[in-house]
Write an enzyme that holds these catalytic residues in place. Structure first.
Site, PDB file in Angstrom:
ATOM      1  N   TYR A   1     -15.726   6.794 -11.178  1.00 58.89           N
ATOM      2  CA  TYR A   1     -15.275   5.700 -10.304  1.00 58.89           C
ATOM      3  C   TYR A   1     -15.938   4.393 -10.747  1.00 58.89           C
ATOM      4  CZ  TYR A   1     -15.291   2.936  -5.915  1.00 58.89           C
ATOM      5  OH  TYR A   1     -15.191   1.944  -4.965  1.00 58.89           O
TER       6      TYR A   1
ATOM      7  N   ASP B   1       3.981   2.405  -4.481  1.00 57.59           N
ATOM      8  CA  ASP B   1       2.916   2.898  -5.357  1.00 57.59           C
ATOM      9  C   ASP B   1       2.658   1.877  -6.473  1.00 57.59           C
ATOM     10  OD1 ASP B   1       1.312   4.230  -7.150  1.00 57.59           O
ATOM     11  OD2 ASP B   1       2.329   6.154  -6.863  1.00 57.59           O
TER      12      ASP B   1
ATOM     13  N   GLY C   1     -13.118   7.000  -2.197  1.00 60.24           N
ATOM     14  CA  GLY C   1     -13.554   7.749  -1.027  1.00 60.24           C
ATOM     15  C   GLY C   1     -15.056   7.723  -0.954  1.00 60.24           C
TER      16      GLY C   1
ATOM     17  N   ARG D   1     -30.177   2.771   0.849  1.00 59.93           N
ATOM     18  CA  ARG D   1     -28.936   2.010   0.651  1.00 59.93           C
ATOM     19  C   ARG D   1     -28.994   0.761   1.533  1.00 59.93           C
ATOM     20  NH1 ARG D   1     -28.495   5.468  -2.564  1.00 59.93           N
ATOM     21  NH2 ARG D   1     -26.698   6.711  -3.158  1.00 59.93           N
TER      22      ARG D   1
ATOM     23  N   ASP E   1       0.862  -1.185   0.000  1.00 64.71           N
ATOM     24  CA  ASP E   1       0.000   0.000   0.000  1.00 64.71           C
ATOM     25  C   ASP E   1       0.899   1.236   0.000  1.00 64.71           C
ATOM     26  OD1 ASP E   1      -1.971   2.093   0.866  1.00 64.71           O
ATOM     27  OD2 ASP E   1      -3.248   0.366   1.239  1.00 64.71           O
TER      28      ASP E   1
HETATM   29  P1  NAD Z   1      -9.477   2.241   1.317  1.00 61.00           P
HETATM   30  O1  NAD Z   1      -9.371   3.561   0.644  1.00 61.00           O
HETATM   31  O2  NAD Z   1      -9.486   2.218   2.803  1.00 61.00           O
HETATM   32  O3  NAD Z   1      -8.333   1.271   0.806  1.00 61.00           O
HETATM   33  C1  NAD Z   1      -7.767   1.377  -0.457  1.00 61.00           C
HETATM   34  C2  NAD Z   1      -6.265   1.405  -0.256  1.00 61.00           C
HETATM   35  O4  NAD Z   1      -5.644   1.488  -1.539  1.00 61.00           O
HETATM   36  C3  NAD Z   1      -5.781   2.628   0.545  1.00 61.00           C
HETATM   37  O5  NAD Z   1      -5.111   2.218   1.725  1.00 61.00           O
HETATM   38  C4  NAD Z   1      -4.861   3.351  -0.410  1.00 61.00           C
HETATM   39  O6  NAD Z   1      -3.720   3.940   0.217  1.00 61.00           O
HETATM   40  C5  NAD Z   1      -4.455   2.226  -1.347  1.00 61.00           C
HETATM   41  N1  NAD Z   1      -3.943   2.778  -2.601  1.00 61.00           N
HETATM   42  C6  NAD Z   1      -4.522   3.749  -3.363  1.00 61.00           C
HETATM   43  N2  NAD Z   1      -3.739   4.032  -4.398  1.00 61.00           N
HETATM   44  C7  NAD Z   1      -2.643   3.216  -4.299  1.00 61.00           C
HETATM   45  C8  NAD Z   1      -1.466   3.064  -5.067  1.00 61.00           C
HETATM   46  N3  NAD Z   1      -1.264   3.810  -6.158  1.00 61.00           N
HETATM   47  N4  NAD Z   1      -0.573   2.141  -4.667  1.00 61.00           N
HETATM   48  C9  NAD Z   1      -0.754   1.398  -3.552  1.00 61.00           C
HETATM   49  N5  NAD Z   1      -1.855   1.508  -2.784  1.00 61.00           N
HETATM   50  C10 NAD Z   1      -2.784   2.408  -3.155  1.00 61.00           C
HETATM   51  O7  NAD Z   1     -10.766   1.539   0.741  1.00 61.00           O
HETATM   52  P2  NAD Z   1     -11.572   0.250   1.230  1.00 61.00           P
HETATM   53  O8  NAD Z   1     -12.864   0.710   1.779  1.00 61.00           O
HETATM   54  O9  NAD Z   1     -10.699  -0.619   2.046  1.00 61.00           O
HETATM   55  O10 NAD Z   1     -11.876  -0.428  -0.183  1.00 61.00           O
HETATM   56  C11 NAD Z   1     -11.087  -1.471  -0.733  1.00 61.00           C
HETATM   57  C12 NAD Z   1     -11.549  -1.762  -2.145  1.00 61.00           C
HETATM   58  O11 NAD Z   1     -12.933  -2.100  -2.162  1.00 61.00           O
HETATM   59  C13 NAD Z   1     -11.385  -0.605  -3.114  1.00 61.00           C
HETATM   60  O12 NAD Z   1     -10.987  -1.106  -4.366  1.00 61.00           O
HETATM   61  C14 NAD Z   1     -12.774  -0.041  -3.230  1.00 61.00           C
HETATM   62  O13 NAD Z   1     -12.980   0.624  -4.446  1.00 61.00           O
HETATM   63  C15 NAD Z   1     -13.616  -1.278  -3.086  1.00 61.00           C
HETATM   64  N6  NAD Z   1     -14.971  -0.980  -2.594  1.00 61.00           N
HETATM   65  C16 NAD Z   1     -15.132  -0.568  -1.314  1.00 61.00           C
HETATM   66  C17 NAD Z   1     -16.408  -0.281  -0.851  1.00 61.00           C
HETATM   67  C18 NAD Z   1     -16.640   0.175   0.560  1.00 61.00           C
HETATM   68  O14 NAD Z   1     -17.801   0.383   0.926  1.00 61.00           O
HETATM   69  N7  NAD Z   1     -15.615   0.345   1.397  1.00 61.00           N
HETATM   70  C19 NAD Z   1     -17.507  -0.414  -1.705  1.00 61.00           C
HETATM   71  C20 NAD Z   1     -17.301  -0.825  -3.014  1.00 61.00           C
HETATM   72  C21 NAD Z   1     -16.022  -1.135  -3.443  1.00 61.00           C
END
Ligand code: NAD
Length: 322
Positions: free
Chosen positions: A150, A51, A77, A221, A33
């Protein structure tokens, strides 16, 4: 020999919980991460801070034939980040770059099982205008019309992983998460989701006061507690023969006003709702769980209220601890 897993996005909300789950099963786990988890450190055996938009970082992270890879990293987000339009280019570029790199790095290492987290945001806006009757059955996603960039990136990346299965014989898996919540999730700063934002507002409000809500609160939701999200995730990755896409969500649909009432009850506070303008997203969304039940013989079933109790307790403690 312990089984091995790679969790991309291990510094995030779902990724950090997933690492704990895999550790409890005896896996050797590498996390990767941009950052370490915000709350409570990582349980991973090895953590690459890097990254994933960079191919060199992906090659470093994907340096062996892992038994399981979970690709959760994304630029994302809450509604305040995704729906304003201000971050569209970054969201699309950053997340697509990560997925292009990871899919290919895994294929080159002959990794068969990769889990990809797509989102309910792929579903067409035109099926989600009626708050009482949204349609989120998996194959309703086409003709495509997500309401955010997104969602478009997620749809592209779903297709990317499934194309690898067709062309390279991999067993990549795709799930569409629906609003995951729970302790150790972002709860302030603009990227938090509705349950966390409402818990924070209510924890900070005085009994008899009021809290602000985006829109009139009639938008609906469903919200899935983190433990069930993790359960569905590992079950999908480990099943034989079903690649998805499949919803991983709760089908206990509530309006935002009802969500506020539940959290007020948990907090023991009577609060007035002040409805203000804000980014709303679609009017209704609920997880359709028929496919997951049919294919995996399992679906989420925990009550929303129980998850909210745990989340409210955790957010209140964060506020109390300053
Ligand atoms: P989160 O933002 O807490 O976790 C995503 C992580 O990806 C972050 O820690 C961020 O630092 C990391 N990241 C972003 N860009 C990066 C890069 N270039 N290199 C390395 N790391 C990188 O989100 P989450 O809630 O844990 O969600 C996880 C996944 O599930 C995501 O793909 C999100 O789109 C998907 N998702 C989440 C939800 C939800 O309700 N939380 C709903 C639908 C889909």
């Amino acid at each position: 020999m312990a089984k091995t897993a790679l969790v991309c996005g291990a510094g995030g909300f779902i990724g950090s919980h997933l690492v704990k789950r895999l550790k409890s099963e005896g896996f050797w786990v590498r996390g990767v991460d941009l950052k370490l988890p915000e709350f409570g450190g990582t349980s991973a055996d090895d953590f690459v801070v890097g990254d994933l938009r960079e191919q060199s970082v992906c090659r470093l992270a994907v340096d062996r034939n892992f038994d399981e890879v979970y690709q959760l990293a994304a630029d994302m987000g809450g509604a305040g980040y995704i729906f304003t339009g201000e971050h569209d280019a970054d969201i699309m570029h950053n997340s697509a770059a990560i997925n292009l790199n990871i899919a290919d790095a895994c294929r080159k290492r002959d990794i068969e099982r990769v889990f990809y987290s797509s989102s309910a945001c792929v579903y067409p806006a035109y099926n989600q205008q009626d708050p009482d009757n949204p349609n989120c059955v998996e194959d309703s996603v086409y003709p495509a019309a997500p309401d955010s960039e997104y969602g478009w990136e997620k749809l592209f990346s779903e297709r990317l992983y499934l194309a690898y299965n067709r062309n390279y014989g991999t067993q990549f898996r795709v799930a569409r998460y629906h609003n995951i919540f729970g302790p150790e999730g972002t709860w302030q700063g603009g990227k938090e989701k509705a349950p966390a934002a409402i818990c924070r507002k209510i924890a900070l409000a005085k009994d008899g006061g009021e809290i602000e809500i985006w829109g009139d609160g009639s938008q609906t939701r469903s919200f899935l507690f983190i433990d069930e999200c993790i359960e569905g995730t590992v079950r999908l990755l480990r099943n034989d023969g079903f690649e998805g896409p499949v919803n991983i969500g709760s089908d206990e649909m509530v309006s935002i006003n009802q969500l506020v009432d539940m959290v007020s009850q948990i907090a023991g506070k009577k609060l007035a709702k002040k409805h203000i303008d804000g980014p709303l997203g679609v009017m209704g969304r609920n997880s359709d769980n028929r496919l997951i039940e049919k294919k995996l013989g399992w679906k989420p079933n925990a009550a929303l209220y129980a998850g909210l109790e745990k989340t409210y307790a955790w957010i209140s403690a964060q506020i109390d601890n300053g």
